[in-house]
Every structure is written in C-alpha cells, then in structure tokens.
Design a protein around this motif. Sequence first.
Motif, short mmCIF file in Angstrom:
data_model
loop_
_atom_site.label_atom_id
_atom_site.label_comp_id
_atom_site.label_asym_id
_atom_site.label_seq_id
_atom_site.Cartn_x
_atom_site.Cartn_y
_atom_site.Cartn_z
N VAL A 188 0.94 -1.32 -0.03
CA VAL A 188 0.03 -0.18 -0.01
C VAL A 188 0.94 1.31 0.18
CG1 VAL A 188 -1.89 1.38 1.05
CG2 VAL A 188 -1.90 -1.18 1.11
N ILE A 189 0.85 2.00 -0.92
CA ILE A 189 1.64 3.29 -1.09
C ILE A 189 0.74 4.38 -0.67
CG2 ILE A 189 3.16 4.84 -2.63
CD1 ILE A 189 3.12 2.30 -4.54
N GLY A 190 1.02 4.97 0.61
CA GLY A 190 0.47 6.12 1.15
C GLY A 190 -0.28 5.78 2.59
N GLY A 191 0.14 6.56 3.40
CA GLY A 191 -0.29 6.28 4.81
C GLY A 191 -1.42 7.27 5.23
N GLY A 192 -2.17 7.82 4.43
CA GLY A 192 -3.46 8.64 4.76
C GLY A 192 -4.70 7.53 5.00
N VAL A 193 -5.56 8.24 5.00
CA VAL A 193 -6.92 7.40 5.75
C VAL A 193 -7.21 6.51 4.69
CG1 VAL A 193 -8.57 9.13 4.70
CG2 VAL A 193 -9.30 7.69 6.56
N LEU A 208 -9.05 9.21 13.32
CA LEU A 208 -7.63 8.64 12.67
C LEU A 208 -7.01 7.73 13.62
CD1 LEU A 208 -6.56 9.13 9.95
CD2 LEU A 208 -5.42 10.76 10.65
N ARG A 209 -6.95 8.30 14.89
CA ARG A 209 -6.06 7.50 16.04
C ARG A 209 -6.73 5.77 16.14
NH1 ARG A 209 -6.80 11.16 20.02
NH2 ARG A 209 -5.37 12.47 18.94
N GLY A 210 -8.23 5.86 15.99
CA GLY A 210 -8.93 4.69 16.23
C GLY A 210 -8.17 3.55 15.18
N LEU A 211 -8.33 4.40 13.85
CA LEU A 211 -7.82 3.65 12.69
C LEU A 211 -6.43 3.09 12.81
CD1 LEU A 211 -8.58 2.34 9.70
CD2 LEU A 211 -8.12 4.68 9.05
N ILE A 212 -5.71 3.94 13.04
CA ILE A 212 -4.21 4.11 13.25
C ILE A 212 -3.87 2.72 14.28
CG2 ILE A 212 -1.92 4.73 13.84
CD1 ILE A 212 -2.82 7.41 12.73
N LYS A 213 -4.53 2.86 15.37
CA LYS A 213 -4.40 1.85 16.37
C LYS A 213 -4.84 0.33 15.82
CE LYS A 213 -5.86 1.04 21.13
NZ LYS A 213 -7.04 1.50 22.03
N SER A 225 -13.52 8.36 0.43
CA SER A 225 -12.05 7.61 0.56
C SER A 225 -12.23 6.34 1.19
CB SER A 225 -10.99 8.56 1.24
OG SER A 225 -10.60 9.81 0.55
N LEU A 226 -12.87 6.42 2.38
CA LEU A 226 -12.91 5.17 3.11
C LEU A 226 -13.62 3.93 2.37
CD1 LEU A 226 -13.89 6.16 6.57
CD2 LEU A 226 -11.84 5.06 6.02
N SER A 227 -14.53 4.12 1.54
CA SER A 227 -15.37 3.41 0.77
C SER A 227 -14.39 2.85 -0.50
CB SER A 227 -16.85 3.92 0.26
OG SER A 227 -17.85 3.73 1.14
N ALA A 228 -13.86 3.93 -1.02
CA ALA A 228 -12.93 3.30 -2.05
C ALA A 228 -12.01 2.54 -1.54
CB ALA A 228 -12.62 4.60 -2.97
N ALA A 229 -11.33 2.70 -0.62
CA ALA A 229 -10.23 1.90 -0.08
C ALA A 229 -10.47 0.44 0.30
CB ALA A 229 -9.77 2.70 1.25
N SER A 230 -11.79 0.28 1.00
CA SER A 230 -12.36 -1.18 1.18
C SER A 230 -12.59 -1.64 -0.01
CB SER A 230 -13.76 -0.62 2.11
OG SER A 230 -13.23 -0.15 3.23
N ALA A 231 -13.45 -1.06 -1.03
CA ALA A 231 -13.58 -1.41 -2.34
C ALA A 231 -12.23 -2.20 -2.91
CB ALA A 231 -14.45 -0.65 -3.15
N ALA A 232 -11.07 -1.31 -2.97
CA ALA A 232 -9.87 -1.61 -3.25
C ALA A 232 -9.17 -2.77 -2.84
CB ALA A 232 -8.92 -0.54 -3.31
N ALA A 233 -9.46 -2.90 -1.46
CA ALA A 233 -9.22 -4.18 -0.62
C ALA A 233 -9.69 -5.22 -0.87
CB ALA A 233 -9.23 -3.79 0.82
#
Lengths: 672, 98, 151, 436, 379
Positions: free
Chosen positions: A151-156, A202-207, A557-565
């Motif tokens: 995964v390239i990029g550590g944003g949300v 974000l903290r929740g996700l990063i954790k 972005s979250l939806s797109a990321a999950s779809a990509a996953a």
Amino acid sequence: MPDNDKLKIAVYTCYCGGNISDVVDCEKVAKAMGSQPDVVVSRTDMSLCSDAGQSQIEQDIRELGVNRVVIGSCAPTLHEVTFRNALIRAGLNPYLYQHVGLREQDSWVHSNDHAGATRKAMHLMKAGIAKARLLHPLEPIRLQAEKQALVIGGGVAGLRAALDIAQQGLRVVLVEKSPFVGGRMAQLEAVFPTHENARDLLRGLIKKVVNHPGIKIYTQAEVMGVAGYVGNYCAQVIQHSRGVTEENAEALLSACQQEVPDEFNYGLTRRKTIYRPYPGCYPPLPAVDWDNYQGEPISLNGGEPIVLEDVPTSVDVNVGAIVVATGFDPYEPRQGEYGYGELKEVVTLPQLIRHLALSKANHALEWNGHPVRDVAFIHCVGSREIEGVDEPHEDGRINNYCSRVCCTATLHTTEELRQHFPGLNIYDLYQDIRTYGRGHEDYYRDALLGGVRFVRYHGEEHPQVTAASAGDTHPVLIRVKDSLTYNEELEIPVDLVVLAVGMQPRQIDKLVNMLKVSRGTDRFLLEVHPKLRPVETAVNGVVLAGTAQGPMNIQESLSAASAAAAKVVALLGRGRVELQPFVAAVDAEKCNGTGACVEICEYEGAIAVQTFTENGKEVKRAVVTPANCSGCGACVAVCPNHAINVQGWTLSQYEAMVDAIASDIPNMAEVA
Amino acid sequence: MATQQATPSRGEILKRLREQHAETFARTQALLKEQKRIEQVICSAIRETAKTVPQIAEEVGMPAPEVLWYVASFKKYGMLVEKGMCGDYPLYQKVEKK
Amino acid sequence: MPDIAQSPQPKILVLATLAGGYAGADSTGQSHLDYPANTYVLPVMCPVMFPPEFFVRAFERGIDGIIIMYSGTDSPYKVEADGTAKLINRTYQLMKERGIDIRRLRLAAICTVCVKPFLKEVNQMAELLKGIGFVKNELASRNASAQGAPA
Amino acid sequence: MKDLKVDALVVGGGIAGMQAALDLGDQGFQVALVEREPSIGGKMITLSKVFPTLDCCSCITTPKMSAVAHHPNIKLLTYCEVESIQENEKGFAVATVQKPRYVDEATCTGCRLCEYACPITVPSSFDRGLGSYRAIRVPFSTAVPQIAVLDMDNCILCGKCEKACPVDAVVLSQQPEPFTIHATAIILATGFELNELGAKKEYGAAKLPNVIDPLMMERFLSPTGPYGRVLRPGDGMEPTTIAYVQCAGSRDKTLGIEYCSRVCCMYAIKQAMLISGALPMAEITIYYMDIRTFGKGYEQFYQNAKAMGVEFVRGKVASIHEDEKHNPIVKMELTEEGRIIERTHDLVVLSLGMIPAVSSSGFGLVPASDGFISVPAPNASPTVTERPGIFVTGTAGGPMDIVDSIVTAGSAASEASAYIRSKTMIAESQSEVAYA
Amino acid sequence: MSRVDPTFLHEIKEYGAVGIEQCFNCGNCTAICPLASDDYPFPRNVIRRIQIGQRDVLRTQLDPWLCYYCGECSATCPKGAEPGETMMAARRWMTARYDWTGLSHKLYTSTTWAIGALIVGALIVLGLAWLLHGPLVTDQVQLNTFAPVEMIHLGDLILAGILSFFLLSGLFRMFVFHFREGGKWKLPPLSVFVTEAWQLVYHTLTQQRFSKCEGRRRWISHLILVFGYGSMFVLIVLFLTWFQTDNIYPIYHPQRWVGYLAALAIIYGASDALLSRIQKKHEMHHYSQLSDWLFPILLILLAVSGLLISAFRYMGLPLATYYIYVAHLVVMMMLYICIGPMGKWAHLLYRPFAVYFQVVKEKAREQSNVTAGALSSAD
C-alpha cells in the motif's frame, strides 16, 4: 488440434442497444459477413453482452460446432473478457475469439456518415474474420501469487485499505513518504457530517493498523522501483533514518534550534527540523526532516554538538498487488489570484482550518492581530476552471473538474465560525452550492439560518478582490456581479477572504511511470472503467484507493479503500494468478538459434538460446520464459527466419488484417 | 413438494386459485372483454390507412394517452407497424396476418 | 480485382498501442467527436514487432497512409520509444527505395486520453492523402517511370 | 426444503447488491442473493445509457447480471421476499418466502411462447406503466433468469399458456414456499424508489399526461422502450421542446424532503444529451437552482451539454399547468433577471428525487431522519449499520449514483468479509475449547 | 455598485420578518405570486434587497404595497422562508420610512412604546372628556348636551387634520422616494397622473388587485371591512352633525341603517381577520405582530361601542350612553394614535397610491413606447 478442423466462424454484429445500430447498418454488415469464407453463421443482436446474447453464442458453439468467434461491439476493454468467458462456458478455448470495436471507433465517431461507418464496420469485421482464421488455442500463464500487498500512502485511504486487506489474512506493507501516518485527515479538526474530531477518528484507525500483526509500516520511505507483474511484483523501498532514538528524542527535540515553515499548518507557523507534527501523532517518536536539516550541529544539554546523519536503507518487498493511495494536495492559488500572496488578508480554507485550530481559545476571531468582523468565502478556487476564461497553469493545464468536497467543507467551516464567533458576518461567494451528500444539505440550511449571506457569481466573471483605500472601514473589498441580485454589482467590505481551494493530484510522476498506470485529463489516476471496474487500473494488480483517483471526502475515501481492498483480496486470496498468454513463442521448425532475439530483448530471463540434442544432432534454439516476457515483440521484427511471434498477435495475423482492410467487400455497393 | 400430502387434481388447483383471486378475477375478465373491443376498434381504424394517435383517438372516441398505450402494446406484439410520420406524429398501420 | 471507384477515399491504417493510441481512439469515441470514416485502427501491443517490410507490403496492398500511435516514453515496454524510432527510420529508408512518399507513414505519441492529438493526426493524414492521392497511383507511376527510364 | 446456509446474504439484486455479492463471491465466500422481483438488475437495468461515459446501460449491467447468475459461490434467489430476520449465536436466520411464479424454474427456457399466447395485456412495470406485457411473461428482454412469471392478479386461468408451453413448465399448483437462509452477515442493498410524480401538487399532481418522471424518459430513450423512440405519452407526439424541472422531489420542505438526491442533475443532463442525439431538432431546457455535477468527469459533462446547446435556466419552477392541447406550461422566475416567465413545452420531465424503497425497520434498524438506513459512523465505517453483522450498500443508505453504489458495494463486501472472518474465528476457537 | 450591509436583515426582523434568512433565492415565491410582474418581481426582490442590505433601493420601491398577502408564497416556499411575512415586515418598515417623526419606528419595534401610546391616547380623551363635557342630563338621554356635537365635530376635524398632515407628509415622502433617483426627479408626465387619477379611486373602492389572489373570500371580507370603515369615517368626519343626534329616527331612516350597516361591516371584516389570526389556518396568519392584533380588535371595539351608544340611547339609559360614548372616543383615539398614520392604518392610503403610481408608470412607458415606435417608424 482445432487447426486441423475445418474452420467454422461465427460472426456477431451487436446493436449495442442502438449505440452502434443508430449509425451502422448492422443488418447489412451481418449479411456481408455471412458471405465471407468459413463463416457459418452471422447474426445481429440488440445487446450481445446480455445473458440471452451470450447464451446465443454458447448455443451456436455447441450446436453448430463453431470454432472461431468474431464479435463486433463496444471497445474490447469493456467486454472482451465477458465474451471469452462465454466461450469457456461453451467448452471452446477463449482465445479463439476476436473482438472488433464498432462503437468507440466507428458508430460514435462517424455519426454524420452512416454509409462510411457501415463500410468501415464491414472492413473491420472482415479484418477480424481474417485474424480469426489464424487464431490458435492458448492457455493462460498460471503463476503463484504473493499473498502480500503493497500500500503506497499512509493517509486515511491507505490505512483503511491496509487494514481491510490484512483482516482477510493477507500481509501488507504500507509505505508512507512522510515520517508520520495519517495524511491530510490529520490536518482537519471537526469533520462533517458527524462533527467528530478528525484526529480522534484517525487514531482509532491507526491503532487497529498498528496492532495488526499482518501489517508492516515503513515511514519516511519511498518506493524507488517496481518490477514484475501481477501476483509477483518486487518493489524496492528506500527508508530514511528517523534520526532520533527513544533515548535521545526529547532532548534532541528541545535542543534543535533550526526552524522552517510548518507544512502541517500550511506555513502559518514554524516548526523545528526535528519535529512531531501534532500531539498524539503516530509514530510518536519525533523525526528529522532531512529535506531541511542539512547537518547543522545540535548541542545536547550544553554538551558536544552532534551532527545527525541519514543512512537510508533499502528493502525489497515481494507483493502480489499494489494499492496506490497517494492522496491529494490542496490547490495552491497563483500569486495574485483573488489577491492571494499579495494581500495578507487572503488565505486558503485549509489555512483557515489550521488557524482556527491554533486560535480556538480566543473569543474573537483575529487575523494578523486584527479582529475579523466580516469574512468572505470564495468557492471553486482552482476548480471548475474554464478554458478561454481562466489562465492556464504553469504546465498548461486547466482544472476544469469540480473538487467535490469544498462546498460542504466551506459551509461546515462557516458553522464552526458561527459557533465560536457569534457576531461574525459571513459572506459566501459561490457558483453552485454542491452539498450533494447525505446530511450535507443540512449544512447549507444551517448556514442560511445562521445568517451567512450567499452571493452567486458566474465562472466567466470572477469576483475581484482588492485592497480598500485608506480610511475605509475594512481592509479588503470584493467586487462581484451577483446573479441573485439581477446581476447587479455588489461591493463587499471584509477583513478576511477565504479561498475554498480544490484538490489536486500529488506530484507522483515517478510512481506513475514506474507502475505504468494512466492518468485522466484531470491528471488524477485513471480507473479502467468508472462503473465496471471503478477502483482498478489498466495495469493488472494495481488498484486505487482514495483521492489519488479524484476528489473525495473522508467517507468516500474509506469506501473506495475498502473496495480496493476487496479487489486485492479477490485477486491474491487464492495464492495464484493467471496472466494473459500474449508472450513470444518460438516456431521450433523455423528457429535455428541465430540469437538475434536474445540480443534485442530487454527483459531479463525472458529469452535464451539453448542447445538441444535432436535425432543425435545438436541444435540451437531460442526458448522463451513466459513469466518474464512482456510480449513487446521486439524479437519478432529482428528474427531473420520469422521463427518467433507473439502469441495471439502474430505478424501473419496483422498481414491478413491489412489485406482485409485494403481489399473490398463484394456486395458493398449496396451500402453507399 | 414434500409438505403437500397428495398432489391435488387440476380441477382442485383451479378452484383454489379462483377462490383465492376472486376479486381480481372478475376485474380481469371484464378487462379482457374491454381489451378485445378496443383492439377491434383501433385495428379497424388503421386497417386501411395509417393514422396518428390523435387521429385514432378522435375516431374511436378514446383519450389519446390510452390509445397510445394500446398502440405501443400492439406494436410490441407485432400487430401494427410505424408507417412514416405525419408532422411530429408517427403513423401506425395494422399488419395483416398472413 | 479491387475497384478503386468503390473506395472513394484513400485508406488510413492506424496501428495503435493498447496502452496508448488505441485507448486514445476509444477516448475520442467516448467524446463522440467525428473524424473521417476511412480510418481503420488496429490494436497492437507494441509497434516494435513490425519489420519495415510489413509497412511496405501494406502500402503495396493498397493502404494509403499509416499512422503508428504509440505511447512513447510512457509505454509499459522499455523498448517501445527507441525501438519504434529506429523502426521508423529503417522503414523510411525502405520506402524511399521503393519510391513511396515517406509522408504516408507517421509516428505519433498518443496517450490514453489524447483526444485532440488523435484527431489532429487523423485529420492531418486525411488532408495529406487528399493532396497526394492513392498509393496505387503512386506505385503505378513509379513502375511506369521505372520501366520507361533507361536502366 | 430450500433452507440454505451461507456466509453472507445480500438483500436486493440491483447494481449494488450484485456487486457486493460478486465481491464477496470472488473472495471465496458463499453468498445468497435475494431479489423480490422476478429478475435481478434493479433500477439500473431499466436505464438507457449511463453518465458520464454514455455507455449503453445494459452493456454494463447485463454482464454483471450474467456473472452473478453463473458465479459458483453465489446462490441467486429471485422472486423471493425477506419476511423477518432473527439473530442467533451463529448469525442470522432469515425467514424468506419464494413467491409462486407458476412456472417451473428448472424447465422454463424463456422461449416466450406463453407470453405470445396470453390474451391479457397489462401495463408493464418495467416500462413504468407506459409499455405493456402479458399476464404471463419474461419480465424484460435481458432478464436474469430468463424465466417466465405468471401474474395471478391479472390471470383468468384460460390455460392458453399451458397449451403453448413446449416443455410443460407452467405449474399452477405452486404456492408460496417459506424457507430460511442462515447467514453470518447480511448486506442490505434494497435500493430506492423515485419520489411520486404527484408529490408536489403545484406540478400538476400527476394529472398532466405530458409531465413525466425521469425513469419514463429512460425507457423512451432505450431501444427496448415502449415506443421504440421518444414520444410524449399524452398523444404520441415527437416532442420538440422538452424541459427538465430539477429538484422536483428533493430539497423542498413542502415535500418533507430537504436532502439532495444527488443524481438528478447528472441524469437530466445525460438525458438532455441523449435526446439531442435522438431528436436533433429538440430544444431542451433544464430549470435548476444549483447544478451539482461533482463526480469524476461530471463537470466536463455539464460543460459539454452547455456547449451542445442545452439551455440551463436558474430558478425553481413554481408551477406547471397545461394548455388545451395538453402542452405543459412551466411558470418560474428567471432569477438572474427578475423576470417571470411562462413557457410552453411539449414535454416536461420532473427530476424527482430518491426515497427509500423499503423501510429499514423491517430489518430491526432505526431509520435515519431522511428515511434511509442509518450509518452511525460514516467517517469510520461508511457501510456499517447500527446492528452488528448488518451492512448497507448503494441507495439503501441514501441517494447516490451508480459509481458510488458500486464503490460502496466493494466497501460493504470488505466490511462483511472482515466480520464473517472474525465471527468464524471466534466460532472455531470456541469449538476448539469445547473439543478440549 | 452598492455596498452590502448585513445589518438590514436584522433591522427588518425587528419589524416582524421571520425565516427570511432561510431564503436561497430560488424564485418560487415570485413565480407563484399572482400579483408579481417583471417590474415588480416580489417577494424575492424585497427579500434579496434585505439580505444584502440595500436599504436605499428598497425604500424607493413599491413592491411591498402591491402584495395583499394571500400566502401562496409562504405555503409553497421550499425552504420555509415565509416570504409573505417578509413582505408584511417590509410594509411596516416602509411605513416607518415614510414617517419622518421616527415615532412609527418606535411603535413598530417596541411594545412599550406601542402600549404607552395607547395609554396616552386614552388619557388625552379621558382628560378632555372630564374637562370639556357638558351637563349630565340623567332623566333622559341628551348626548348632544353631554358632548355637544359641534365640539366633537370640531375635535374630529382637528384630529382628521392632524392625521391628514402626517399621512399626507408620509405620502409625499413616498412620492419623493419613489420618483427621485440619485437626486434627480424621474417623473412621468403630469398628464398621465391626471388621466389615470380615476384608477386611484377605482382601486381604492374595488381593491381589484386583491381579487387576483387565491381565495376570493378574503378579498370580499376585506372589501366589506374597507366599505364599512370608509363610510363610517366619512360619516364621522364630514357628517357628524347629522349622524350624532338626540333625535330618534324611524328604522328606515338612512341615519340608522347606514350606521348599522357600516358597524356590522366593520365587525364582520375585523372579526374575520381576527379569527383567522387566532386559528392560524392560512399562511399569512401564522405570525402576528402587536399591530396586527390591535387593528382588528380596536376596529371591533369601535364598532361595538358605536352600536352600544345607539342601543343605550334607544333604551333610554343616559349614563350608560355617556360612558360608552367616552369609551368609544377612547377607542377611536387609540386607533389613530397607535396604528394611525404611523401604523397599519396607513396602508389605507399607501396601498392605493402604490397601485396608482404603478399604473401611472406603466401608462407613461406605454406612451413613450408608442412615441418611440412612431418616431422609429417615421424614420
């Protein structure tokens, strides 16, 4: 071998629901193709890709013994795979299929020339039939796939994609260029439509990401090279030193004297070259900003000055798929655009959001030490630009797209302002209010209710921002033709102008070239098809997540990321991938091992001359390693014996197609 | 179906369905009659010459939207065809069964 | 025998890479922009596979103009940019030897969304062919002059 | 007897449901897809072409329908209604009813001989009542599965279909058949309905024959539409002046719908472009308050439409009445000029917004204030509902376009698969404990 | 070019505007309004001027007066912005602009001032009655002895004079605001004013524009009220000596039935208005300001007390007659002081004149168009 069988070609000309048949006389094309040699059936269909259409093809293969299929329909990118699958279902090798694009390259581009388009369709179909005669059954190349993704990029988006992939039992390597993960979202405060704090979310996700054993995070790292193909990519990751250790971090942080503008606050404040962007960031350890720290000595507790050094390390990671989540940059207005950079009272929306975060304790809004009583927001800065009206940017581009998030983000910010500073007069200069999302219209309503004054301008006539003359009540004047007031010109005196800047893709030219992914006219990364495959790129195994693809808000972005996953998991979950068999193949009878092919080939391990013993004689012959061959065909052109060809794309097939196009169709006179 | 004790006879099935759908049954039967009548009047109106929907509507004394619905239906099931235009209105003509 | 009268316009063959010109042609279609119908786009993976003889053969068979639309340096193939340039040079040599107007073959870098450049290339070639006419006539007159000329 | 056990149940076979099922199936999960209509495809399959690419819609939808039908991991259940959802320690037990088709699914070949034999013609819901089909029919040409369904409400039991059927597939003895689907996770993809044509009384209260809804226009623009061309339903005239009234069913307090339906701007522009293609002489006006072309490539699409000559007029249409020839007359203020105009058009399309197709309370969920399924943490888990194990995708969770529906389908599939995996792991570890 | 002023919106809200900030300028209200036109695109024109603070522009306009508040705009507003209420508030604000004393502003925006004025009015009347009343004849009703009609008439005339002064000066200001732009007169030809003068009378008498609004019942009810009030006003100001008498006329005598009819008309019209406000059935009655309540209430009290005077007189109750007579005067004073030329009552004059000005302007433009047309055709 089907080669030895009698050729039985089935030809289908699709109406494409009118897309083709409105221009091309499909019936005539079908009739003309029916009289071509070896064609046993020539049909038309309203929509061949439908279940019924596909069933027809299958039926013809089964019942008529069809062994080659030619279909004229939409672009091959859309339905080539669909029809190949229909062949498989009917028990035919999927590569005995030839696709002819009659929509994007015929009916849609010759709508004023029906006869010409029909004639062209016949020629293209004839060429398709000519190639079909020379097709051979092929088998896809099956390879083991790495059950690991990059995964390239550590944003949300990147974080979310990494988590979703890892939760399905795959391993993930996450590469973040900056020393800290979180991306642009960390720079926000309250987010719409829930008013939660961005960094808390974000903290929740990063954790979750950090605690997942399947995810390895590299910060201050960059992908420097990518080799391989889907299922077996090898990426070279360069990681810079953090520069500090657990032990000396705090001491270094306080001892560091050198300061630079803080990009976290969009240059509103300064930070040290050893820094932590915000409290609670991840990783918590400060990092050295190597771009700005040029070896200046730092003395710790009055001791000997020490010089920090960056010792980059290189890691090669083997991954099956790559998720590009490189995010966006806020548009940086030109010098003088709405007074930006010239008037100190003009700021961008991201800057204002940071300013508010920094000055939340204050009771009155201040800018530059002056109280702000009147503030104006201008929408569509760096978005919805019009060719011929707006000046092109340095690279000649025009941002003619809508950045999607700025309307709601602006109105959301006005709400924050109204809550904290009740007496403030707020003006909102817009073209169209685009509060499209769920709950977004409420922000528009609340802004109205809260007394925000909306002024509507046209993209052809931008508001003018100027400094007020001395002695005016306010430092800045905006002049705007207001279409809500019958296009009368209004003058708005304000203390602060906020530019709702759009989103731009990040500068990732190197990565784009490395991965061979395409960009759209908006310069964001391009998906294969917005509906059929919205998160996949044309490069097999490379998928998109978040704003690298186009403007999106956090939720999207979250939806797109999950779809990509989901795509990555579907691709790699089984541990093997299939590649197209379009690679070089040697005709053993013609090859005598001249080695010209090996000489020209640029792909390591793709082709080699080997010695065989045949009938007691030693023969030299070229041998292709399919997994390493790109199918470029450089070898084809140089072989003196015409002994090598790219499977499915042979020279003789091209010659046959050229002949078909050059020749005429027997009963074509009817067409004109 | 495993849950059913014995396969009911066709007569029993029809009886049960007629009872279950008693209300719609009467309506549908009336509808069928009406549809047959309308089919006849519309078709005879366009047997000789092709006509537009407003022309048919006037001739048979029915509201134009309803006529259009029937015309569309007849066209779908191959009972009539479009025969050019009269101004902005397509003309429809009956297809004689071979 | 092919009848010239049935082909009112010279034929343009476009060899377009899947990663470049072919996608660009599809983009043009998605934008619904018109160009002459005597243009035939064939997909290729990478144009380096074609030997110069392939082009000359095509001209001799009656293709009046060929445009190679490749991806240039953006190509997924390492060899495409340089290889294609070399190929073109060699082909021009051969065309000159055979007396074919070298303007009949063009090379253009077309990206996946290069709608305007695509149209420009096609229209330019169409204009050119209007001026210089069918390749058959050119080859015929060359043959005639070759036969007529003293050896 | 039909009871089945799957990893995930997807409720709704529109584009979002299909995509979610495919994304789960591709990851190796066993999926059941339940659709209450006789065919999958949802609203999308009724559309003509899709924005902003103007691809033929069935060219995008039918392959997905086909893929769902042929997928080894997907069990397709059409003409089934979900009755109730019970939760147990293993997941959900979903009571479902297979409605009687009166046609045997296994034997029917979709040849349509029954349809041609049937004497009763009824308004086709696929064509929004403007076209017709028979009491027994294959619902539409690209239906999946291609199986006839008998609509008993319009049947007179004449027996003609039984006689016509070459494979004796008509089975009048069929009865509603309840069965249970055991699923670890549920994805709701129940979609939307268009707001009613008569919702705003100022717009003619659905009584004006030439004021239509946009899905009707989609059918007119579709080659398989009821007239095979664009005609106005009032009298079969080919319209030359066509108007779109934006926000006719959304952003209006008097309708009780204050949200934006998100797709209307784009579909109106798309239809305008398609009409210009079908009727080159047509003059098309779009009356709007804000043009919301926010998606990828959408703004350019809007600018293209402007360049093509589609007229965009800012102002909310206040009322629509008609003249004696049933031509609708639109009254509005040209807000940029302060003039009040009354313009006569041949046809007016009301850009109606989206409302939820089913109430979420049926799934044990509390509907959000907009009536759609609520998503408590959109900025953390955009497809997770308040009930663990139940996910939402597509327009069931608020208005959205096809691209966004497909993306949320991927997202819901990801969330559901993570949930299923965690549930199964817990179950496995528990069984291990029990074993020990 | 005009400079926006965010304070105007807050100012107009003091005059009772509600929901105006909700307006997103869709134009629905203007298009649904049966009375708006291209030259007078209200309510949105008024709303927009207020939103951006164009006080000077709004001051010159007639739009607020051309609205009869049928409520269609508020009923159909997609934002619930109550355009009709803004129009109502704008009329109050306009009245206050025409009033040069500043009293109107105080009466509209301050309840203390409004009630104070009522009390002052009552006290003046009571004081005058106490000081100036004649002998109280108790054996029979002699109203003209208690309150000599000549004196009352004189008082009426003085009051009417004062009222007229304020009202006419207000009207003059309205005229100036409307026909003077940027320090220059923009007057239609005088001849048009004269030739169209009948329109003023016509519109005053028929309220014809009101009938264009949905629901003719309100128009009729309003017309009855206007007629009742108008005839009573004429009787009292011009013919008091004939009207206020100790003679008892037979029932068919015009002195009796004219008075009864007028009183009943007032009671009917005002009660209708009052009831609607209480029931809040229509859009225009959802919100009410003090002045909206006072006007019908005082009208009813006026008519009822008037009727009681004659009833007591016929019943031969001298003291009751005198007291109710004083009460009647008190109500009258309250009416004129509180909602007179500085209040809602003034619309009696401003609205017909606004219609008149509108007609004059249209006529003048028609004429100049004809002239221009004639000129151009002569070319």
